[in-house]
Scaffold this active site. Sequence first.
Site, short mmCIF file in Angstrom:
data_model
loop_
_atom_site.label_atom_id
_atom_site.label_comp_id
_atom_site.label_asym_id
_atom_site.label_seq_id
_atom_site.Cartn_x
_atom_site.Cartn_y
_atom_site.Cartn_z
N CYS A 62 2.04 6.56 7.60
CA CYS A 62 3.27 7.32 7.41
C CYS A 62 4.13 6.59 6.40
CB CYS A 62 4.01 7.52 8.73
SG CYS A 62 4.73 6.03 9.44
N HIS A 69 2.85 2.40 2.23
CA HIS A 69 3.04 3.07 3.52
C HIS A 69 3.67 2.08 4.49
CE1 HIS A 69 -1.39 1.86 4.61
NE2 HIS A 69 -0.57 0.84 4.72
N ASN A 93 0.82 -1.21 0.00
CA ASN A 93 0.00 0.00 0.00
C ASN A 93 0.86 1.26 0.00
OD1 ASN A 93 -2.61 -1.08 -0.08
ND2 ASN A 93 -2.57 -1.54 2.11
#
Length: 362
Positions: free
Chosen positions: A305, A270, A268
């Site tokens: 993040c 992240h 994904n």
Amino acid sequence: MTVMITTSSSIIMNSSPGMTPVKFGCNRGAMHEHKKIKLKYASSWSLQFKAPTKVNATKAGAVDWSMVDPEKEGPNMVSDLLVERMIQDGFIFQEKFCIRVYEVGPDHIATVETLMNHLQETTANHMKKGGLIHEWFGSKEMFKHNLTWVMAKIHMVVDRYPTWGDFVQIDTWKAAYGKNGVCCNLTFRDCETGEILVRASSFWVMMNSKTRKLSKIPNEIRAKLEQIYVDKPPLVEQVTRTWSTSEKNINEHMCKGLKPRWSDLDINNHVNHVKYIGLILESVPKTIIENYEIDSITLEYYRECTKDHKLQSFTSILKKDNDEISDFEIVDCQHLLQFESGSNIMKGGTRWRLKHGKSKDL
């Protein structure tokens, strides 16, 4: 990312007397075919060894070729493990693993990250089996809407950690979680004894891969989910503790300047939710890390993040009886992971128990 490894030296084997040494290595001309790769050869060193001059079954180093006879029957570990299968009319997915040497820590037991990785793998494989994951961590229907699965929170209780070489079995089943989530219940068993080692409930929601915002479950996907749902409550009850907001507790143990690595990212794009565990453990006191092991863990994710973010990790040790730890056999901690700007990424809680053989008089 593809990693290419080349060896600049050759290996020379000296066989029995009278035979010409044979060199094993790459063709030098073939190595230079790639225009962007320049190689320097260090031919001043090489590894040399001699094969036994006599074939003797009793001599040390001799090979018993019956051990490598391809026609000799032996256990097929992959088929014997029954790697994955559906049971209970297709409502429970079962998968078996062997704990590898690189999955254990200095205490010779599987790490918390190892357990979480296997739980994630089994959850994803179950969804794939049910047609809920096709590629990029989403089904064909999800791909049309730019949707993907992401972890919202997890509760895990560890009754006993498996060790290197243990064969373990994970059973998982799914249930509805609110209107737009899925609860994945999992048990982690010892294949030999049947003992339950780990119990966990993880909660998944959908995220739009373009807007990076959470999304409702489309009706066509919801219909597929309802076919595999088991009407049961979460296996592990949700911990209701709230993070202490007092400045004293928040700053008790902290670690700043943390930065995720490229290898921490998942499909994904992240930071994978398992990697957050290592980040929060950075602020846990060494006394706890070295003398205690995690008994239970609860993690709740708020934001994603990437490798470009700088983070800070905080740990607060929960105290009682006049601000003193009253029972050194059990230690409770709260954790907070933030961007350096102060925005929360994840909150969590851990309960630690004293390791076997450790004294509580620390």
